[in-house]
Design an enzyme around this catalytic site. Structure first.
Site, PDB file in Angstrom:
ATOM      1  N   LYS A  38       0.843  -1.209   0.000  1.00 44.84           N
ATOM      2  CA  LYS A  38       0.000   0.000   0.000  1.00 44.84           C
ATOM      3  C   LYS A  38       0.870   1.248   0.000  1.00 44.84           C
ATOM      4  O   LYS A  38       0.701   2.150  -0.822  1.00 44.84           O
ATOM      5  CB  LYS A  38      -0.907   0.003   1.241  1.00 44.84           C
ATOM      6  N   ASN A  39       1.813   1.310   0.953  1.00 44.14           N
ATOM      7  CA  ASN A  39       2.576   2.551   1.106  1.00 44.14           C
ATOM      8  C   ASN A  39       3.493   2.823  -0.078  1.00 44.14           C
ATOM      9  O   ASN A  39       3.771   3.979  -0.390  1.00 44.14           O
ATOM     10  CB  ASN A  39       3.378   2.526   2.414  1.00 44.14           C
ATOM     11  N   CYS A  88      -4.959   8.579   9.505  1.00 46.04           N
ATOM     12  CA  CYS A  88      -5.171   7.941  10.800  1.00 46.04           C
ATOM     13  C   CYS A  88      -4.959   8.953  11.918  1.00 46.04           C
ATOM     14  O   CYS A  88      -4.055   9.787  11.841  1.00 46.04           O
ATOM     15  CB  CYS A  88      -4.177   6.801  10.994  1.00 46.04           C
ATOM     16  N   ARG A 115       1.404  14.699  13.069  1.00 44.89           N
ATOM     17  CA  ARG A 115       1.807  14.489  11.675  1.00 44.89           C
ATOM     18  C   ARG A 115       1.870  15.783  10.860  1.00 44.89           C
ATOM     19  O   ARG A 115       1.135  15.970   9.889  1.00 44.89           O
ATOM     20  CB  ARG A 115       0.889  13.473  11.004  1.00 44.89           C
ATOM     21  N   ARG A 127      -8.751   0.051   4.230  1.00 50.24           N
ATOM     22  CA  ARG A 127      -7.730   0.983   3.733  1.00 50.24           C
ATOM     23  C   ARG A 127      -6.423   0.240   3.453  1.00 50.24           C
ATOM     24  O   ARG A 127      -5.655   0.669   2.594  1.00 50.24           O
ATOM     25  CB  ARG A 127      -7.444   2.077   4.772  1.00 50.24           C
TER      26      ARG A 127
HETATM   27  C1  UD1 Z   1       4.641   6.733   6.349  1.00 51.29           C
HETATM   28  C2  UD1 Z   1       3.696   5.572   6.176  1.00 51.29           C
HETATM   29  C3  UD1 Z   1       3.083   5.180   7.533  1.00 51.29           C
HETATM   30  C4  UD1 Z   1       4.197   4.901   8.545  1.00 51.29           C
HETATM   31  C5  UD1 Z   1       5.157   6.085   8.606  1.00 51.29           C
HETATM   32  C6  UD1 Z   1       6.354   5.818   9.497  1.00 51.29           C
HETATM   33  C7  UD1 Z   1       2.854   5.945   3.945  1.00 51.29           C
HETATM   34  C8  UD1 Z   1       1.691   6.268   3.090  1.00 51.29           C
HETATM   35  N1  UD1 Z   1       2.627   5.962   5.260  1.00 51.29           N
HETATM   36  O1  UD1 Z   1       3.860   7.834   6.813  1.00 51.29           O
HETATM   37  O2  UD1 Z   1       2.298   4.010   7.341  1.00 51.29           O
HETATM   38  O3  UD1 Z   1       3.630   4.698   9.822  1.00 51.29           O
HETATM   39  O4  UD1 Z   1       5.665   6.383   7.286  1.00 51.29           O
HETATM   40  O5  UD1 Z   1       7.034   4.690   9.090  1.00 51.29           O
HETATM   41  O6  UD1 Z   1       3.921   5.614   3.464  1.00 51.29           O
HETATM   42  N2  UD1 Z   1       6.856  14.465  10.677  1.00 51.29           N
HETATM   43  C9  UD1 Z   1       7.116  15.773  10.986  1.00 51.29           C
HETATM   44  N3  UD1 Z   1       7.155  16.707   9.967  1.00 51.29           N
HETATM   45  C10 UD1 Z   1       6.957  16.341   8.664  1.00 51.29           C
HETATM   46  C11 UD1 Z   1       6.713  14.996   8.362  1.00 51.29           C
HETATM   47  C12 UD1 Z   1       6.653  14.069   9.393  1.00 51.29           C
HETATM   48  O7  UD1 Z   1       7.310  16.128  12.148  1.00 51.29           O
HETATM   49  O8  UD1 Z   1       7.021  17.223   7.789  1.00 51.29           O
HETATM   50  C13 UD1 Z   1       6.754  13.473  11.788  1.00 51.29           C
HETATM   51  C14 UD1 Z   1       5.356  12.883  11.872  1.00 51.29           C
HETATM   52  O9  UD1 Z   1       4.516  13.680  12.653  1.00 51.29           O
HETATM   53  C15 UD1 Z   1       5.630  11.547  12.522  1.00 51.29           C
HETATM   54  C16 UD1 Z   1       6.997  11.165  11.986  1.00 51.29           C
HETATM   55  O10 UD1 Z   1       7.577  12.372  11.494  1.00 51.29           O
HETATM   56  O11 UD1 Z   1       5.701  11.687  13.913  1.00 51.29           O
HETATM   57  C17 UD1 Z   1       6.938  10.127  10.882  1.00 51.29           C
HETATM   58  O12 UD1 Z   1       6.324  10.665   9.749  1.00 51.29           O
HETATM   59  P1  UD1 Z   1       6.676  10.199   8.268  1.00 51.29           P
HETATM   60  O13 UD1 Z   1       7.914   9.370   8.273  1.00 51.29           O
HETATM   61  O14 UD1 Z   1       6.633  11.396   7.390  1.00 51.29           O
HETATM   62  O15 UD1 Z   1       5.457   9.269   7.965  1.00 51.29           O
HETATM   63  P2  UD1 Z   1       4.450   9.319   6.753  1.00 51.29           P
HETATM   64  O16 UD1 Z   1       5.201   9.483   5.468  1.00 51.29           O
HETATM   65  O17 UD1 Z   1       3.331  10.216   7.048  1.00 51.29           O
END
Ligand code: UD1
Length: 421
Positions: free
Chosen positions: A22-23, A118, A123, A400
């Site tokens: 999915k991701n 979620c 995030r 999902r």
């Molecule tokens: C992706 C995955 C999700 C997984 C996560 C961590 C997808 C679609 N989803 O989510 O399933 O749980 O990686 O492995 O691939 N953060 C910030 N600022 C930002 C971006 C992120 O502070 O600009 C923080 C987020 O709040 C969170 C952490 O970084 O606490 C991880 O986020 P990130 O690695 O970006 O996860 P996603 O890409 O949203």
């Protein structure tokens, strides 16, 4: 709203096919926006998140068609000229933010609603925004939308992430393929889905090196062309089903499974008392004995233990001998499954980012509620080993991220059914 009933007790035997990730697919689909030529993705999973990304891309003017019952997606963006990703679609799924980089790179403009997804933490998007600003974009937040402009195109830059964000690595990597000059992402995420996206972008003509390490270099090119790319195996679906025989007993073969996608998880299973062996077609999983042992878990970016398997692992540790401490380092609010597991007789104490689980002999079936995608499946797994019936409501979260979950578990002998309501 549909619910799922699971009756625990029976051992599981047989095989479960693992779908495409999915991701990975959610990051690969927006790559269509980078080229006027078609992108074909094979081994795509059939999930509602994929439908949401399809709706979003179509709203931007892309054409998306699915073949072979959804396993193949053909995407074409020759007419995609709308830069507005509307709140109505974006709020359903955080990964919608992955259109920001491709839109900016191809059209010099993007208006993207801040995402939802979620309810597992704040995030934010600051890592994405800071990176695009370093590449020359001007970004403003107005009415809940990020308005990003780069009328003269993006420029290569050296970008140091303060955290190895998966989404920001994907977004910036895509945008940098069409930027002028060289972009270096330091402290980049190393997840297999990043490598899969880089592979696909290279097939489209991008010049990327270093993916899978924490420093990725992208040399911008004039344009990208069409390509066909198979989506990598879903390591989270794989890890989830690897746990099924650990809960219920028996031996299950996961078709398409690979240890290198989940080494940290497999190491923990070994300590708990679950054997994983490689086969020609994937992986076989079996409990070593009758009792499981407690173990401590810390979630971390890849290659550490994945946060997306923390809920499922917590459910398993509920009946392990001894006390396990789980520390959640990625999402501050990701223990919402704990009170539901407690309703099934588990002993869990949550304090801040730590959960302490003291093993009990057996869980007992109960009515429980799914709160997010991975929490939902952890309750199904718990139900497989619990005494009596577990009824899980709000299972739309499951759709999902898990295709045909009921059929896959029934295929190995689980007593599980979906009740349409
Ligand atoms: C992706 C995955 C999700 C997984 C996560 C961590 C997808 C679609 N989803 O989510 O399933 O749980 O990686 O492995 O691939 N953060 C910030 N600022 C930002 C971006 C992120 O502070 O600009 C923080 C987020 O709040 C969170 C952490 O970084 O606490 C991880 O986020 P990130 O690695 O970006 O996860 P996603 O890409 O949203």
């Amino acid at each position: 709203m549909d619910s799922i009933n699971v009756t625990g007790g029976g051992a599981l035997n047989g095989e479960i096919p693992i779908a495409g990730a999915k991701n990975a697919c959610l990051a690969l689909m927006p790559a269509t926006l980078l080229s006027a030529e078609p992108l074909t993705l094979t081994n795509a999973p059939r999930l509602s998140d994929i439908k949401t990304m399809t709706d979003l891309l179509q709203s931007l003017g892309a054409e998306v068609s699915s073949l072979d019952e959804g396993r193949v997606l053909v995407l074409s963006s020759h007419n995609a000229d709308n830069p507005l990703a509307h709140y109505d679609i974006v709020r359903k799924m955080r990964a919608s933010n992955l259109v920001l980089g491709p839109l900016l790179a191809r059209h010099g403009k993007a208006i993207v609603s801040l995402p939802g997804g979620c309810a597992i933490g704040a995030r934010p998007m600051d890592i994405h925004v800071t990176a695009f600003e370093a590449m020359g974009a001007v970004i403003e937040l107005k009415d809940g939308y990020l308005h990003a402009d780069a009328p003269n195109g993006l420029k290569g830059a050296v970008i140091d992430f303060h955290f190895a964000s998966v989404g920001a690595t994907e977004n910036v990597m895509m945008a940098a393929t069409l930027a002028k000059g060289t972009t270096i992402i330091n402290n980049a995420a190393r997840e297999p889905e990043i490598v899969d996206l880089a592979d696909c972008l290279r097939r489209m003509g991008a010049q990327i090196t270093g993916d899978g390490t924490s420093s990725i270099t992208i040399e911008g090119v004039e344009s990208l062309h069409g390509a066909t790319h198979p989506v990598v195996t879903d390591r989270i679906e794989l890890g989830t089903y690897m746990l099924a025989p650990a809960f219920a007993g028996g031996e299950v073969e996961l078709i398409g499974g690979r240890i290198d996608l989940l080494q940290a998880f497999v190491d923990k299973l070994d300590q708990i008392g679950v054997d994983v062996t490689e086969t020609k077609r994937g992986l076989k999983v079996k409990r070593r004995g009758d009792t499981l042992k407690a173990v401590d878990i810390v979630t971390e970016p890849f290659p550490g233990f994945p946060t997306d398997l923390q809920a499922q692992m917590m459910a398993l540790l509920c009946t392990a001998e001894g006390t396990s401490v789980l520390e959640e380092k990625i999402f501050e609010n990701r223990f919402m499954h704990a009170p539901e597991l407690t309703r099934m007789g588990a002993s869990i104490e949550v304090q801040g980012g730590h959960a302490t689980v003291t093993g009990v002999k057996k869980l007992k079936g109960a009515p429980v509620m799914a709160t997010d995608l991975r929490a939902s499946v952890s309750l199904i797994l718990a139900g497989l080993a619990a005494e009596g019936e577990t009824k899980i409501s709000r299972v739309y979260h499951l759709d999902r991220g898990y295709e045909h979950v009921v059929a896959k578990l029934r295929g190995v002998g689980a007593q599980i059914e979906r009740i349409k309501e």
